[in-house]
Design an enzyme around this catalytic site. Sequence first.
Site, PDB file in Angstrom:
ATOM      1  N   THR A  46       0.824  -1.210   0.000  1.00 60.47           N
ATOM      2  CA  THR A  46       0.000   0.000   0.000  1.00 60.47           C
ATOM      3  C   THR A  46       0.857   1.258   0.000  1.00 60.47           C
ATOM      4  OG1 THR A  46      -1.652  -1.190   1.294  1.00 60.47           O
ATOM      5  CG2 THR A  46      -1.857   1.191   1.214  1.00 60.47           C
ATOM      6  N   TYR A 109     -13.197  -3.015  -0.184  1.00 59.73           N
ATOM      7  CA  TYR A 109     -14.388  -2.416  -0.813  1.00 59.73           C
ATOM      8  C   TYR A 109     -15.579  -3.363  -0.849  1.00 59.73           C
ATOM      9  CZ  TYR A 109     -17.342   0.334  -3.923  1.00 59.73           C
ATOM     10  OH  TYR A 109     -18.378   1.039  -4.455  1.00 59.73           O
ATOM     11  N   TYR A 135      -2.577  -9.910   5.238  1.00 57.85           N
ATOM     12  CA  TYR A 135      -2.492  -8.499   5.612  1.00 57.85           C
ATOM     13  C   TYR A 135      -3.883  -8.012   5.990  1.00 57.85           C
ATOM     14  CZ  TYR A 135      -1.364  -3.473   5.042  1.00 57.85           C
ATOM     15  OH  TYR A 135      -1.197  -2.124   5.220  1.00 57.85           O
ATOM     16  N   ARG A 140      -8.354   0.539   5.829  1.00 59.20           N
ATOM     17  CA  ARG A 140      -8.295   0.740   4.379  1.00 59.20           C
ATOM     18  C   ARG A 140      -9.253  -0.184   3.618  1.00 59.20           C
ATOM     19  NH1 ARG A 140      -4.116   3.680   2.080  1.00 59.20           N
ATOM     20  NH2 ARG A 140      -2.477   4.398   3.502  1.00 59.20           N
ATOM     21  N   LYS A 164       0.339  -9.744   8.734  1.00 60.60           N
ATOM     22  CA  LYS A 164       0.646  -8.358   9.057  1.00 60.60           C
ATOM     23  C   LYS A 164      -0.643  -7.775   9.630  1.00 60.60           C
ATOM     24  CE  LYS A 164       1.858  -3.857   7.089  1.00 60.60           C
ATOM     25  NZ  LYS A 164       2.119  -3.073   5.850  1.00 60.60           N
ATOM     26  N   ILE A 206       6.228  -4.901   9.812  1.00 53.37           N
ATOM     27  CA  ILE A 206       6.425  -4.386   8.455  1.00 53.37           C
ATOM     28  C   ILE A 206       6.117  -2.907   8.562  1.00 53.37           C
ATOM     29  CG2 ILE A 206       5.640  -4.404   6.066  1.00 53.37           C
ATOM     30  CD1 ILE A 206       5.118  -7.398   6.374  1.00 53.37           C
TER      31      ILE A 206
END
Length: 296
Positions: A46, A109, A135, A140, A164, A206
């Site tokens: 990202t 989304y 992840y 987000r 993550k 990370i």
Amino acid sequence: MMAYRGTGVALITPFREDQTVDTRSLERLVEYTIAGGVDYLVVLGTTAESATLTPEEKELVKQTVIKTNAGRLPLVLGVGGNNTAAVVADLDKDGLKGFDAILSVSPYYNKPTQEGIYRHFEQVALHAPLPVILYNVPGRTGSNMLPSTVIRLAEDFDNIIAIKEAAGDMVQALRLLKDKPEHFMVISGDDMITLPMTLAGGAGVISVIAQGLPEKFSGMVRSAMNGNLEKANGLHFEMMDIIDYIFEEGNPAGIKSMLSQLDIIESPAVRLPLVPASDELRQKISKYLQIGAAFL
């Protein structure tokens, strides 16, 4: 497994003022982070503004990092999306040459159910020729991958080796650490809570800030893993303000401003719909760097 313990860096994609990919700055950034003692590099996540890169630009970024790294550190490639069939197609072996693992974000989304998330990653695991790091970043993606789903995936697929975890929820992180299989790693995806997660049994981070302060941030993580709490806490407290600053106006605008001021990259340019850091934020970052010049 040990390759992904410690400090990974989610690399930015530097752009010139004309918005083209700046490979020279990317080379300098890779060299800077390696010299700073980080443990592995994450490409096209990202923070790399991957959503705005063309396929040709992504390939340029990949090859630039592979060439500059020259086999020194493990490389992780971001391969994710909200179309499961497209993600599976991206797991073509030729496109993964030079990489050691993949980082795959939970579908965004669409807001799938937990069963939908499980089935998505089931397909990723079945088709991935490399180890998979999940992840979770609900801020987000719009949906949270619950610990029960993560544990189910970890138990069902040997090649899903880590997550993550970037929900920013310490309780959720603790539930993952409590219930995970022994082989499975929980990696912080949030710079500010990396230290408590690591001390609770996490596998490190990370990180975004680690490309701005690689020696200091990786030193904090290393100290925590070695049980040197006094040193780890001291480093963490020194970096708290700059961690806030780089995320104040979104990622990667803040870290690009910082890297530009450190002369690691030539320009702090980002691509729309992102905009560069404001003058006010640049001044905050500049003041921190001036005050901290003695220990950076």
